[in-house]
Design a protein around this motif. Structure first.
Motif, PDB file in Angstrom:
ATOM      1  N   UNK A  80      40.666  -7.536  31.905  1.00 21.74           N
ATOM      2  CA  UNK A  80      40.087  -7.213  30.601  1.00 21.74           C
ATOM      3  C   UNK A  80      41.177  -6.547  29.782  1.00 21.74           C
ATOM      4  N   UNK A  81      41.423  -7.069  28.596  1.00 24.27           N
ATOM      5  CA  UNK A  81      42.560  -6.633  27.788  1.00 24.27           C
ATOM      6  C   UNK A  81      42.058  -5.885  26.565  1.00 24.27           C
ATOM      7  N   UNK A  82      42.562  -4.656  26.373  1.00 22.94           N
ATOM      8  CA  UNK A  82      42.308  -3.888  25.157  1.00 22.94           C
ATOM      9  C   UNK A  82      43.385  -4.249  24.135  1.00 22.94           C
ATOM     10  N   UNK A  83      42.950  -4.619  22.914  1.00 20.80           N
ATOM     11  CA  UNK A  83      43.867  -5.135  21.897  1.00 20.80           C
ATOM     12  C   UNK A  83      43.723  -4.315  20.616  1.00 20.80           C
ATOM     13  N   UNK A  84      44.858  -3.801  20.093  1.00 20.95           N
ATOM     14  CA  UNK A  84      44.861  -3.023  18.855  1.00 20.95           C
ATOM     15  C   UNK A  84      45.728  -3.741  17.811  1.00 20.95           C
ATOM     16  N   UNK A  85      45.216  -3.825  16.594  1.00 20.62           N
ATOM     17  CA  UNK A  85      45.949  -4.483  15.513  1.00 20.62           C
ATOM     18  C   UNK A  85      46.025  -3.506  14.338  1.00 20.62           C
ATOM     19  N   UNK A  86      47.237  -3.236  13.896  1.00 21.69           N
ATOM     20  CA  UNK A  86      47.455  -2.316  12.783  1.00 21.69           C
ATOM     21  C   UNK A  86      47.485  -3.102  11.468  1.00 21.69           C
ATOM     22  N   UNK A  87      46.650  -2.692  10.522  1.00 21.40           N
ATOM     23  CA  UNK A  87      46.565  -3.315   9.199  1.00 21.40           C
ATOM     24  C   UNK A  87      47.085  -2.304   8.168  1.00 21.40           C
ATOM     25  N   UNK A 130      47.286   2.807   6.264  1.00 19.11           N
ATOM     26  CA  UNK A 130      47.104   1.907   7.408  1.00 19.11           C
ATOM     27  C   UNK A 130      45.830   2.261   8.163  1.00 19.11           C
ATOM     28  N   UNK A 131      45.336   1.307   8.904  1.00 25.80           N
ATOM     29  CA  UNK A 131      44.218   1.540   9.822  1.00 25.80           C
ATOM     30  C   UNK A 131      44.383   0.576  10.995  1.00 25.80           C
ATOM     31  N   UNK A 132      43.713   0.903  12.079  1.00 24.67           N
ATOM     32  CA  UNK A 132      43.827   0.091  13.306  1.00 24.67           C
ATOM     33  C   UNK A 132      42.455  -0.418  13.694  1.00 24.67           C
ATOM     34  N   UNK A 133      42.386  -1.709  13.977  1.00 24.98           N
ATOM     35  CA  UNK A 133      41.148  -2.294  14.482  1.00 24.98           C
ATOM     36  C   UNK A 133      41.330  -2.614  15.969  1.00 24.98           C
ATOM     37  N   UNK A 134      40.194  -2.632  16.673  1.00 30.58           N
ATOM     38  CA  UNK A 134      40.223  -2.747  18.139  1.00 30.58           C
ATOM     39  C   UNK A 134      39.355  -3.917  18.585  1.00 30.58           C
ATOM     40  N   UNK A 135      39.876  -4.684  19.539  1.00 28.14           N
ATOM     41  CA  UNK A 135      39.116  -5.781  20.151  1.00 28.14           C
ATOM     42  C   UNK A 135      39.314  -5.730  21.663  1.00 28.14           C
ATOM     43  N   UNK A 136      38.417  -6.412  22.357  1.00 26.10           N
ATOM     44  CA  UNK A 136      38.547  -6.524  23.825  1.00 26.10           C
ATOM     45  C   UNK A 136      38.444  -7.990  24.203  1.00 26.10           C
ATOM     46  N   UNK A 137      39.392  -8.421  25.072  1.00 28.27           N
ATOM     47  CA  UNK A 137      39.436  -9.804  25.551  1.00 28.27           C
ATOM     48  C   UNK A 137      39.322  -9.837  27.061  1.00 28.27           C
ATOM     49  N   UNK A 138      38.821 -10.936  27.563  1.00 29.19           N
ATOM     50  CA  UNK A 138      38.822 -11.188  29.011  1.00 29.19           C
ATOM     51  C   UNK A 138      39.650 -12.439  29.279  1.00 29.19           C
ATOM     52  N   UNK A 139      40.439 -12.397  30.360  1.00 29.94           N
ATOM     53  CA  UNK A 139      41.323 -13.507  30.705  1.00 29.94           C
ATOM     54  C   UNK A 139      40.681 -14.312  31.831  1.00 29.94           C
ATOM     55  N   UNK A 140      40.638 -15.616  31.654  1.00 31.74           N
ATOM     56  CA  UNK A 140      40.075 -16.495  32.679  1.00 31.74           C
ATOM     57  C   UNK A 140      40.824 -16.319  34.003  1.00 31.74           C
ATOM     58  N   UNK A 141      40.055 -16.298  35.090  1.00 32.86           N
ATOM     59  CA  UNK A 141      40.636 -16.044  36.417  1.00 32.86           C
ATOM     60  C   UNK A 141      41.581 -17.147  36.879  1.00 32.86           C
ATOM     61  N   UNK A 142      41.467 -18.329  36.322  1.00 30.97           N
ATOM     62  CA  UNK A 142      42.282 -19.464  36.780  1.00 30.97           C
ATOM     63  C   UNK A 142      43.446 -19.783  35.846  1.00 30.97           C
ATOM     64  N   UNK A 171      42.938 -13.280  11.390  1.00 25.44           N
ATOM     65  CA  UNK A 171      42.676 -13.561   9.969  1.00 25.44           C
ATOM     66  C   UNK A 171      42.148 -12.302   9.290  1.00 25.44           C
ATOM     67  N   UNK A 172      42.732 -12.009   8.115  1.00 22.14           N
ATOM     68  CA  UNK A 172      42.285 -10.845   7.341  1.00 22.14           C
ATOM     69  C   UNK A 172      41.816 -11.331   5.970  1.00 22.14           C
ATOM     70  N   UNK A 225      50.827 -11.318  -0.594  1.00 18.15           N
ATOM     71  CA  UNK A 225      49.832 -10.585   0.156  1.00 18.15           C
ATOM     72  C   UNK A 225      50.320  -9.156   0.341  1.00 18.15           C
ATOM     73  N   UNK A 226      49.484  -8.250  -0.095  1.00 19.80           N
ATOM     74  CA  UNK A 226      49.879  -6.852   0.089  1.00 19.80           C
ATOM     75  C   UNK A 226      49.493  -6.326   1.461  1.00 19.80           C
ATOM     76  N   UNK A 227      48.670  -7.070   2.203  1.00 22.42           N
ATOM     77  CA  UNK A 227      48.256  -6.664   3.541  1.00 22.42           C
ATOM     78  C   UNK A 227      49.302  -7.126   4.559  1.00 22.42           C
ATOM     79  N   UNK A 228      49.694  -6.185   5.396  1.00 24.13           N
ATOM     80  CA  UNK A 228      50.620  -6.499   6.490  1.00 24.13           C
ATOM     81  C   UNK A 228      49.870  -6.398   7.817  1.00 24.13           C
ATOM     82  N   UNK A 229      50.005  -7.451   8.649  1.00 19.90           N
ATOM     83  CA  UNK A 229      49.370  -7.480   9.981  1.00 19.90           C
ATOM     84  C   UNK A 229      50.469  -7.292  11.015  1.00 19.90           C
ATOM     85  N   UNK A 230      50.450  -6.174  11.688  1.00 13.42           N
ATOM     86  CA  UNK A 230      51.471  -5.914  12.701  1.00 13.42           C
ATOM     87  C   UNK A 230      51.186  -6.708  13.979  1.00 13.42           C
ATOM     88  N   UNK A 231      52.213  -6.863  14.763  1.00 12.90           N
ATOM     89  CA  UNK A 231      52.062  -7.535  16.063  1.00 12.90           C
ATOM     90  C   UNK A 231      51.076  -6.762  16.932  1.00 12.90           C
TER      91      UNK A 231
END
Length: 395
Positions: free
Chosen positions: A40-47, A91-103, A114-115, A21-27
């Motif tokens: 609410x969590x802002x999440x960035x993934x570098x490809x 490289x490029x960076x993609x962005x997602x947003x997550x919400x964490x359950x209160x409990x 997955x790429x 795989x020539x694509x690298x997914x960073x932490x």
């Protein structure tokens, strides 16, 4: 040795035959750095295109979170970001947003990234072709629960001039553990916490509780009411942060009404023409108010009820009852009903034995006295007339 070379050869063949795989997914990088339940969590993934020979295009990045994460809609398709192409080494960076359950309790929680992409081989030649690849990586994000405390008291009432030991139940109702936990209780100028009031608990796991006894004292001059003491709680959370929280604890002061506090007494018995007036007194000999007092006199099965009202401390009142048709030795049964400041009802009673002289006897005595007086007057008139007659006869 031959066996050793055999295994080396086999691993080499596996490596050569395996797709690279020539694509690298960073932490993933995220904000906030310390994630708590409800955030609410802002999440960035570098490809990155790690292949310095071939271009890749049609790159689709999908994120599949597990509990307690929930995706928020920021792309046309939720959980899916697109990159048109990446040149070799780009490289490029993609962005997602997550919400964490209160409990969510403290733990590391899984997300799958997955790429899907197409790699261009022999670009610009007659042998140009696209090969589709799919790669998935699993990462874990830490969520730090937060301890939250509630206090329950077994019995929160106390009387003036009294000390009392009460049990404080400290409950960790939060999602995180509390480390190096300590509680400091402090009172006010009306209710004191006896002793140091400082307790070290140590570790209190989420959803667990601990009982702590403390002794409180109410000063003599305190009035009925609700007074607040406080519990100051200090701990270190799962995230390593220091926390401080103060919880008010309400203490109810009740001026206790003792059994000998109401005093009932027979003040007077007086005959009036054809009846008797009986005066009953009631006194408050305590430090707390007696409210809505009602005094009932029971004589020969008949009730005579009168409303007294409130009696403050060291206060008293008297009530007059008019009784008819009572003769001889009769028990007077007296009942006092009253309330305290908290609508608790009390009843005390007392019996007086009273000898009522028969009214007819008293009335006959008056007739006898009247007759005797009349006879006396008539006798005096007769004697005077007789003396006058004798005087005339002598002349």
């Amino acid at each position: 040795m031959k066996l050793k070379y055999f295994f080396i050869l086999m691993f080499g063949l596996i490596y050569l035959l395996s797709p690279i795989n020539c694509i690298q997914i960073d932490k993933p990088q995220y904000e906030p750095v310390k994630i708590h339940p409800g955030d609410d969590v802002d999440l960035w993934i570098k490809i990155t295109n790690n292949n310095y020979n071939n271009e890749v295009k049609n790159i689709i990045v999908k994120i599949s979170p597990h509990y307690p994460f929930e995706l928020r809609q920021i792309h046309p398709t939720i959980g899916k970001a697109e990159i048109s192409h990446l040149n070799p080494g780009e490289s490029d960076i993609v962005y997602f947003k997550l919400h964490v359950n209160e409990n969510a309790p403290s733990d590391n929680y899984r997300i799958d990234i997955t790429v899907n992409y197409d790699e261009i081989y022999n670009k610009g030649s007659d042998d140009e072709r696209l090969i589709h690849y799919n790669i998935t990586k699993v990462y874990y994000l830490p969520v730090y629960g937060i301890a939250k405390f509630q206090i329950i008291i077994d019995n929160n009432s106390i009387s003036p001039s009294k000390s009392k030991t009460i049990t404080i139940r400290l409950i960790n109702e939060g999602t995180g553990n509390a480390k190096y936990l300590s509680v400091n209780f402090f009172g006010n100028n009306k209710i004191n916490v006896l002793g140091s009031g400082n307790y070290y608990i140590g570790f209190l796991k989420a959803k667990c509780e601990r009982d702590t006894p403390i002794t409180i004292y109410a000063v003599p001059e305190i009035e009925n009411g609700i007074y607040t003491i406080y519990a100051n709680i200090n701990w270190i959370g799962d995230d390593g942060n220091f926390y401080n929280y103060t919880i008010p604890i309400n203490i109810k002061v009740v001026k206790k009404i003792y059994k000998n506090q109401p005093f009932i007494y027979l003040d007077d018995v007086d005959f009036k023409d054809d009846s008797y007036e009986v005066t009953i007194g009631v006194a408050n000999r305590g430090l707390s108010k007696m409210r809505h007092c009602v005094l009932t006199l029971n004589v020969n099965g008949k009730n005579y009820t009168k409303y007294v009202g409130d009696l403050d401390e060291d206060d008293y009142d008297t009530l007059v009852y008019t009784l008819y048709d009572v003769n001889g030795t009769v028990p007077l049964n007296v009942f006092l009903d009253y309330f305290d400041d908290y609508q608790n009802e009390y009843t005390v009673s007392k019996t007086f034995i009273v000898n009522f002289e028969h009214k007819e006897v008293k009335e006959n005595n008056y007739w006898i006295i009247g007759i005797l007086i009349t006879i006396g007057v008539l006798l005096l008139i007769y004697l005077r007339k007789r003396r006058k007659r004798e005087s005339f006869e002598e002349i």
